[in-house]
Design a protein around this motif. Structure first.
Motif, PDB file in Angstrom:
ATOM      1  N   ASP A  60      -8.667  48.564  16.780  1.00 22.28           N
ATOM      2  CA  ASP A  60      -7.502  47.851  17.306  1.00 22.28           C
ATOM      3  C   ASP A  60      -6.803  47.042  16.213  1.00 22.28           C
ATOM      4  O   ASP A  60      -5.574  46.996  16.165  1.00 22.28           O
ATOM      5  CB  ASP A  60      -7.916  46.916  18.445  1.00 22.28           C
ATOM      6  CG  ASP A  60      -8.364  47.679  19.680  1.00 22.28           C
ATOM      7  OD1 ASP A  60      -8.011  48.872  19.805  1.00 22.28           O
ATOM      8  OD2 ASP A  60      -9.080  47.086  20.510  1.00 22.28           O
ATOM      9  N   LEU A  61      -7.599  46.431  15.336  1.00 21.04           N
ATOM     10  CA  LEU A  61      -7.020  45.695  14.214  1.00 21.04           C
ATOM     11  C   LEU A  61      -6.290  46.644  13.272  1.00 21.04           C
ATOM     12  O   LEU A  61      -5.195  46.338  12.783  1.00 21.04           O
ATOM     13  CB  LEU A  61      -8.110  44.921  13.452  1.00 21.04           C
ATOM     14  CG  LEU A  61      -7.671  44.137  12.216  1.00 21.04           C
ATOM     15  CD1 LEU A  61      -6.569  43.146  12.549  1.00 21.04           C
ATOM     16  CD2 LEU A  61      -8.849  43.424  11.592  1.00 21.04           C
ATOM     17  N   GLU A  62      -6.870  47.825  13.049  1.00 15.45           N
ATOM     18  CA  GLU A  62      -6.218  48.830  12.200  1.00 15.45           C
ATOM     19  C   GLU A  62      -4.880  49.267  12.807  1.00 15.45           C
ATOM     20  O   GLU A  62      -3.867  49.370  12.112  1.00 15.45           O
ATOM     21  CB  GLU A  62      -7.134  50.037  12.036  1.00 15.45           C
ATOM     22  CG  GLU A  62      -6.555  51.128  11.171  1.00 15.45           C
ATOM     23  CD  GLU A  62      -7.360  52.413  11.217  1.00 15.45           C
ATOM     24  OE1 GLU A  62      -7.162  53.242  10.324  1.00 15.45           O
ATOM     25  OE2 GLU A  62      -8.161  52.600  12.154  1.00 15.45           O
ATOM     26  N   LYS A  63      -4.870  49.489  14.118  1.00 16.33           N
ATOM     27  CA  LYS A  63      -3.642  49.893  14.814  1.00 16.33           C
ATOM     28  C   LYS A  63      -2.591  48.779  14.733  1.00 16.33           C
ATOM     29  O   LYS A  63      -1.411  49.037  14.515  1.00 16.33           O
ATOM     30  CB  LYS A  63      -3.967  50.205  16.271  1.00 16.33           C
ATOM     31  CG  LYS A  63      -2.836  50.891  17.007  1.00 16.33           C
ATOM     32  CD  LYS A  63      -3.076  51.010  18.495  1.00 16.33           C
ATOM     33  CE  LYS A  63      -4.284  51.838  18.847  1.00 16.33           C
ATOM     34  NZ  LYS A  63      -4.425  51.992  20.317  1.00 16.33           N
ATOM     35  N   PHE A  64      -3.052  47.524  14.880  1.00 18.61           N
ATOM     36  CA  PHE A  64      -2.161  46.365  14.786  1.00 18.61           C
ATOM     37  C   PHE A  64      -1.518  46.294  13.400  1.00 18.61           C
ATOM     38  O   PHE A  64      -0.307  46.082  13.281  1.00 18.61           O
ATOM     39  CB  PHE A  64      -2.958  45.086  15.065  1.00 18.61           C
ATOM     40  CG  PHE A  64      -2.144  43.831  15.034  1.00 18.61           C
ATOM     41  CD1 PHE A  64      -1.434  43.404  16.143  1.00 18.61           C
ATOM     42  CD2 PHE A  64      -2.079  43.055  13.882  1.00 18.61           C
ATOM     43  CE1 PHE A  64      -0.683  42.256  16.113  1.00 18.61           C
ATOM     44  CE2 PHE A  64      -1.328  41.899  13.840  1.00 18.61           C
ATOM     45  CZ  PHE A  64      -0.626  41.495  14.961  1.00 18.61           C
ATOM     46  N   LEU A  65      -2.326  46.482  12.356  1.00 19.52           N
ATOM     47  CA  LEU A  65      -1.797  46.437  10.987  1.00 19.52           C
ATOM     48  C   LEU A  65      -0.797  47.565  10.746  1.00 19.52           C
ATOM     49  O   LEU A  65       0.239  47.369  10.112  1.00 19.52           O
ATOM     50  CB  LEU A  65      -2.934  46.507   9.967  1.00 19.52           C
ATOM     51  CG  LEU A  65      -3.854  45.281   9.882  1.00 19.52           C
ATOM     52  CD1 LEU A  65      -4.988  45.550   8.918  1.00 19.52           C
ATOM     53  CD2 LEU A  65      -3.092  44.042   9.489  1.00 19.52           C
ATOM     54  N   ASN A  66      -1.110  48.763  11.244  1.00 17.37           N
ATOM     55  CA  ASN A  66      -0.181  49.896  11.114  1.00 17.37           C
ATOM     56  C   ASN A  66       1.168  49.588  11.744  1.00 17.37           C
ATOM     57  O   ASN A  66       2.214  49.955  11.214  1.00 17.37           O
ATOM     58  CB  ASN A  66      -0.768  51.148  11.762  1.00 17.37           C
ATOM     59  CG  ASN A  66      -1.523  52.008  10.776  1.00 17.37           C
ATOM     60  OD1 ASN A  66      -1.083  52.199   9.661  1.00 17.37           O
ATOM     61  ND2 ASN A  66      -2.658  52.511  11.192  1.00 17.37           N
ATOM     62  N   ALA A  67       1.125  48.924  12.898  1.00 11.93           N
ATOM     63  CA  ALA A  67       2.364  48.633  13.619  1.00 11.93           C
ATOM     64  C   ALA A  67       3.145  47.478  12.995  1.00 11.93           C
ATOM     65  O   ALA A  67       4.375  47.466  13.035  1.00 11.93           O
ATOM     66  CB  ALA A  67       2.041  48.302  15.069  1.00 11.93           C
ATOM     67  N   GLU A  72       9.723  47.052   2.709  1.00  6.96           N
ATOM     68  CA  GLU A  72      11.150  46.897   2.471  1.00  6.96           C
ATOM     69  C   GLU A  72      11.875  46.324   3.692  1.00  6.96           C
ATOM     70  O   GLU A  72      12.956  46.769   4.066  1.00  6.96           O
ATOM     71  CB  GLU A  72      11.772  48.227   2.032  1.00  6.96           C
ATOM     72  CG  GLU A  72      11.225  48.720   0.712  1.00  6.96           C
ATOM     73  CD  GLU A  72      11.654  50.138   0.380  1.00  6.96           C
ATOM     74  OE1 GLU A  72      12.433  50.737   1.157  1.00  6.96           O
ATOM     75  OE2 GLU A  72      11.206  50.644  -0.651  1.00  6.96           O
ATOM     76  N   GLY A  73      11.228  45.375   4.362  1.00  9.63           N
ATOM     77  CA  GLY A  73      11.847  44.666   5.473  1.00  9.63           C
ATOM     78  C   GLY A  73      11.812  45.365   6.814  1.00  9.63           C
ATOM     79  O   GLY A  73      12.394  44.889   7.773  1.00  9.63           O
ATOM     80  N   LYS A  74      11.118  46.505   6.913  1.00  7.22           N
ATOM     81  CA  LYS A  74      11.077  47.242   8.174  1.00  7.22           C
ATOM     82  C   LYS A  74       9.649  47.553   8.581  1.00  7.22           C
ATOM     83  O   LYS A  74       8.841  47.986   7.764  1.00  7.22           O
ATOM     84  CB  LYS A  74      11.855  48.558   8.045  1.00  7.22           C
ATOM     85  CG  LYS A  74      13.323  48.370   7.762  1.00  7.22           C
ATOM     86  CD  LYS A  74      14.018  49.686   7.583  1.00  7.22           C
ATOM     87  CE  LYS A  74      15.471  49.480   7.194  1.00  7.22           C
ATOM     88  NZ  LYS A  74      16.130  50.739   6.871  1.00  7.22           N
ATOM     89  N   THR A  75       9.359  47.366   9.861  1.00 11.48           N
ATOM     90  CA  THR A  75       8.049  47.753  10.374  1.00 11.48           C
ATOM     91  C   THR A  75       8.058  49.249  10.662  1.00 11.48           C
ATOM     92  O   THR A  75       9.105  49.839  10.889  1.00 11.48           O
ATOM     93  CB  THR A  75       7.702  46.989  11.674  1.00 11.48           C
ATOM     94  OG1 THR A  75       8.726  47.239  12.628  1.00 11.48           O
ATOM     95  CG2 THR A  75       7.572  45.508  11.434  1.00 11.48           C
ATOM     96  N   GLY A  76       6.868  49.845  10.666  1.00  6.62           N
ATOM     97  CA  GLY A  76       6.773  51.281  10.929  1.00  6.62           C
ATOM     98  C   GLY A  76       7.358  52.117   9.808  1.00  6.62           C
ATOM     99  O   GLY A  76       7.776  53.247  10.023  1.00  6.62           O
ATOM    100  N   ASN A  77       7.384  51.551   8.590  1.00  2.00           N
ATOM    101  CA  ASN A  77       8.006  52.226   7.456  1.00  2.00           C
ATOM    102  C   ASN A  77       6.994  52.359   6.315  1.00  2.00           C
ATOM    103  O   ASN A  77       7.348  52.229   5.156  1.00  2.00           O
ATOM    104  CB  ASN A  77       9.226  51.384   7.009  1.00  2.00           C
ATOM    105  CG  ASN A  77      10.049  52.069   5.963  1.00  2.00           C
ATOM    106  OD1 ASN A  77      10.029  53.279   5.839  1.00  2.00           O
ATOM    107  ND2 ASN A  77      10.774  51.282   5.190  1.00  2.00           N
ATOM    108  N   LEU A  78       5.727  52.603   6.657  1.00  4.25           N
ATOM    109  CA  LEU A  78       4.668  52.601   5.636  1.00  4.25           C
ATOM    110  C   LEU A  78       4.868  53.692   4.597  1.00  4.25           C
ATOM    111  O   LEU A  78       4.771  53.450   3.406  1.00  4.25           O
ATOM    112  CB  LEU A  78       3.293  52.743   6.287  1.00  4.25           C
ATOM    113  CG  LEU A  78       2.888  51.637   7.262  1.00  4.25           C
ATOM    114  CD1 LEU A  78       1.494  51.899   7.786  1.00  4.25           C
ATOM    115  CD2 LEU A  78       2.951  50.282   6.610  1.00  4.25           C
TER     116      LEU A  78
END
Length: 145
Positions: A60-67, A72-78
């Motif tokens: 769950d912590l891994e999923k939280f970090l991924n999200a 560059e200022g955007k989430t979900g942009n790994l």
């Protein structure tokens, strides 16, 4: 006499101009950017203690970090810049250079707060490249009472 004087002034002006061109004007150097291989940073979050007590799920912590991790200022942009992997009770984060370890601590604390575990667990840095989730020491100073 006047043409001779103008010739002397003209000669010294051209000499000064050629001297400036050879030496260059101070402060007008070109900045050269050297592009080498990119520096990768490796960080670890150790969830050993709370995971053994079934208080925390590392997936769950891994999923939280991924999200939540911003690139560059955007989430979900790994993309290729940040990679998160899990190994039993440890979470490994590999990132390209402009990435701070403190940001991982911030996100870990945010996760603990969301799970209402912030009162029981803290995020400690045992070394330069990792964090560890530990319990607060409640029975530390009972001798003084």
């Amino acid at each position: 006499l006047k043409p001779l004087a103008q010739g002397v002034v003209g000669a010294s002006a051209t000499f000064a101009l050629s001297l400036c061109l050879k030496m260059g004007v101070k402060g007008l150097k070109k900045k050269v950017v050297v592009k080498g291989k990119k520096q990768t940073l490796k960080f670890t979050i150790d969830c050993q203690q709370p995971a053994d007590d079934n208080i925390l799920e590392t997936k769950d912590l891994e999923k939280f970090l991924n999200a939540r991790i911003k690139v560059e200022g955007k989430t979900g942009n790994l993309g290729d810049k940040v990679a998160i992997s899990r190994d039993k009770q440890k979470i490994h984060v590999n990132a390209e250079a402009p990435f701070s370890k403190r940001y991982l601590k911030y996100l870990s604390k945010k996760y603990l707060k969301a799970q209402q575990l912030r009162d029981f667990l803290r995020v400690v840095a045992p070394n330069k490249t990792s964090y560890e989730l530990r319990y607060f020491n409640i029975n530390e100073d009972n001798d003084e009472e």
